[in-house]
Design a protein around this motif. Structure first.
Motif, PDB file in Angstrom:
ATOM      1  N   ASP A  55       0.868  -1.174   0.000  1.00  0.00           N
ATOM      2  CA  ASP A  55       0.000   0.000   0.000  1.00  0.00           C
ATOM      3  C   ASP A  55       0.905   1.225   0.000  1.00  0.00           C
ATOM      4  O   ASP A  55       1.377   1.687   1.037  1.00  0.00           O
ATOM      5  CB  ASP A  55      -0.904  -0.017   1.240  1.00  0.00           C
ATOM      6  N   ALA A  56       1.180   1.754  -1.194  1.00  0.00           N
ATOM      7  CA  ALA A  56       2.111   2.879  -1.328  1.00  0.00           C
ATOM      8  C   ALA A  56       1.621   4.105  -0.579  1.00  0.00           C
ATOM      9  O   ALA A  56       2.420   4.868  -0.019  1.00  0.00           O
ATOM     10  CB  ALA A  56       2.320   3.214  -2.801  1.00  0.00           C
ATOM     11  N   ASP A  57       0.299   4.315  -0.550  1.00  0.00           N
ATOM     12  CA  ASP A  57      -0.238   5.475   0.146  1.00  0.00           C
ATOM     13  C   ASP A  57       0.000   5.372   1.654  1.00  0.00           C
ATOM     14  O   ASP A  57       0.266   6.380   2.323  1.00  0.00           O
ATOM     15  CB  ASP A  57      -1.731   5.632  -0.134  1.00  0.00           C
ATOM     16  N   LYS A  58      -0.094   4.166   2.189  1.00  0.00           N
ATOM     17  CA  LYS A  58       0.191   3.980   3.614  1.00  0.00           C
ATOM     18  C   LYS A  58       1.635   4.349   3.920  1.00  0.00           C
ATOM     19  O   LYS A  58       1.918   5.063   4.897  1.00  0.00           O
ATOM     20  CB  LYS A  58      -0.075   2.538   4.040  1.00  0.00           C
ATOM     21  N   MET A  59       2.553   3.913   3.094  1.00  0.00           N
ATOM     22  CA  MET A  59       3.961   4.220   3.305  1.00  0.00           C
ATOM     23  C   MET A  59       4.216   5.715   3.172  1.00  0.00           C
ATOM     24  O   MET A  59       4.979   6.303   3.955  1.00  0.00           O
ATOM     25  CB  MET A  59       4.832   3.446   2.318  1.00  0.00           C
ATOM     26  N   GLN A  60       3.559   6.355   2.206  1.00  0.00           N
ATOM     27  CA  GLN A  60       3.732   7.795   2.032  1.00  0.00           C
ATOM     28  C   GLN A  60       3.175   8.559   3.229  1.00  0.00           C
ATOM     29  O   GLN A  60       3.775   9.533   3.693  1.00  0.00           O
ATOM     30  CB  GLN A  60       3.031   8.260   0.755  1.00  0.00           C
ATOM     31  N   ALA A  61       2.027   8.114   3.737  1.00  0.00           N
ATOM     32  CA  ALA A  61       1.438   8.769   4.902  1.00  0.00           C
ATOM     33  C   ALA A  61       2.382   8.713   6.089  1.00  0.00           C
ATOM     34  O   ALA A  61       2.564   9.703   6.808  1.00  0.00           O
ATOM     35  CB  ALA A  61       0.105   8.110   5.256  1.00  0.00           C
ATOM     36  N   CYS A  62       3.011   7.563   6.302  1.00  0.00           N
ATOM     37  CA  CYS A  62       3.905   7.399   7.450  1.00  0.00           C
ATOM     38  C   CYS A  62       5.158   8.256   7.334  1.00  0.00           C
ATOM     39  O   CYS A  62       5.793   8.583   8.349  1.00  0.00           O
ATOM     40  CB  CYS A  62       4.282   5.930   7.611  1.00  0.00           C
ATOM     41  N   GLN A  63       5.528   8.635   6.124  1.00  0.00           N
ATOM     42  CA  GLN A  63       6.711   9.471   5.935  1.00  0.00           C
ATOM     43  C   GLN A  63       6.529  10.861   6.540  1.00  0.00           C
ATOM     44  O   GLN A  63       7.503  11.559   6.822  1.00  0.00           O
ATOM     45  CB  GLN A  63       7.038   9.608   4.449  1.00  0.00           C
ATOM     46  N   GLY A  64       5.287  11.272   6.740  1.00  0.00           N
ATOM     47  CA  GLY A  64       5.048  12.604   7.277  1.00  0.00           C
ATOM     48  C   GLY A  64       5.120  12.697   8.785  1.00  0.00           C
ATOM     49  O   GLY A  64       5.088  13.798   9.342  1.00  0.00           O
ATOM     50  N   TRP A  67      -4.536  11.467   4.709  1.00  0.00           N
ATOM     51  CA  TRP A  67      -3.845  11.658   5.984  1.00  0.00           C
ATOM     52  C   TRP A  67      -3.749  13.137   6.306  1.00  0.00           C
ATOM     53  O   TRP A  67      -3.872  13.986   5.429  1.00  0.00           O
ATOM     54  CB  TRP A  67      -2.464  10.996   5.990  1.00  0.00           C
ATOM     55  N   ARG A  79      10.978   7.681  13.071  1.00  0.00           N
ATOM     56  CA  ARG A  79      10.691   9.070  12.730  1.00  0.00           C
ATOM     57  C   ARG A  79      10.329   9.903  13.948  1.00  0.00           C
ATOM     58  O   ARG A  79       9.968  11.083  13.822  1.00  0.00           O
ATOM     59  CB  ARG A  79       9.576   9.140  11.680  1.00  0.00           C
TER      60      ARG A  79
END
Length: 228
Positions: free
Chosen positions: A72-81, A154, A111
């Motif tokens: 789930d690329a969106d999940k990974m992107q959300a966690c980057q924030g 997110w 993070r």
């Protein structure tokens, strides 16, 4: 807003919240007219000895969405924030599946994230516990989200199941506090006022306990200190 605080102020506020109970915070919120800030009693710490949950809300929302396996690329992107001092708050309509497990928890911790609040499921409980990463969730399950549940937004207002109302709104920057009594959401506009008054209640309780140990009766203590 939480964003108006410096990193040092955010850290100090969190440290102070760790010294008060959710029960006192809930009482203060009642006196201020915020009657529906408690989350459902279904939210529990995983593992059981996870400890307190305290930090600034970073929100993530998802929904049941069938798709091919592969991540789930969106999940990974959300966690980057995620950043220092935040709690990841997970919402959505997932049923029977976990929203994340050990590896994402490790990534969040790297993070500076201080825990997670999950209106859904969690897995890898034993290994998350080994990371000293507190998670409060509605249930545990071995069933992964990949192929079933997908992040779609997110850092927006989200809604989690409530104790006295069907849903409680959580916005980015609200403060999350969880302990043995449950989880409460403190709106960012009043986070300092609630903290000041909760500390006052806490000190009064300390004095009452001391006087009771000295032999004061409960009736005498209530007459001296008033209702708490």
């Amino acid at each position: 807003m939480a964003n108006d605080f410096t990193p040092e102020q955010r850290k100090r506020i969190r440290e102070r919240y760790l010294r008060v109970d959710t029960s006192n915070v809930a009482d203060v919120l009642d006196t201020l007219g915020y009657l529906d800030q408690g989350l459902s009693p279904d939210f529990r710490p995983y593992p059981r000895e996870a400890g307190q949950l305290a930090g600034w809300a970073y929100t993530v929302r998802g929904q049941m969405t069938p798709y091919e396996l592969g991540g789930d690329a969106d999940k990974m992107q959300a966690c980057q924030g995620l950043s220092e001092g935040e709690i990841s708050v997970w919402s959505g309509d997932g049923q029977g599946i976990c929203y994340f497990g050990e590896l994402i928890a490790i990534g969040m911790k790297e993070r500076g994230c201080l825990g997670a609040l999950v209106d859904g499921g969690v897995r890898d409980v034993r290994w998350i516990g080994a990371q000293k990463f507190p998670v409060y969730a509605r249930y545990r399950t071995p069933v992964q989200s990949i192929g079933r549940w997908k992040v779609n937004a997110w850092q927006i207002p989200v809604y989690l199941r409530g104790a006295t109302t069907p849903l409680v709104r959580v916005r980015p920057g609200d403060f999350i506090l969880g302990d043995d009594d449950g989880v409460i959401v403190i709106p960012f506009e009043i986070v300092e006022r609630v903290l000041d008054e909760a500390e006052g209640l806490t000190q009064k309780e300390v004095q009452i306990r001391a006087r009771l140990q000295e032999g004061l009766t409960l009736a005498q203590a209530l007459e001296q200190f008033g209702h708490v």
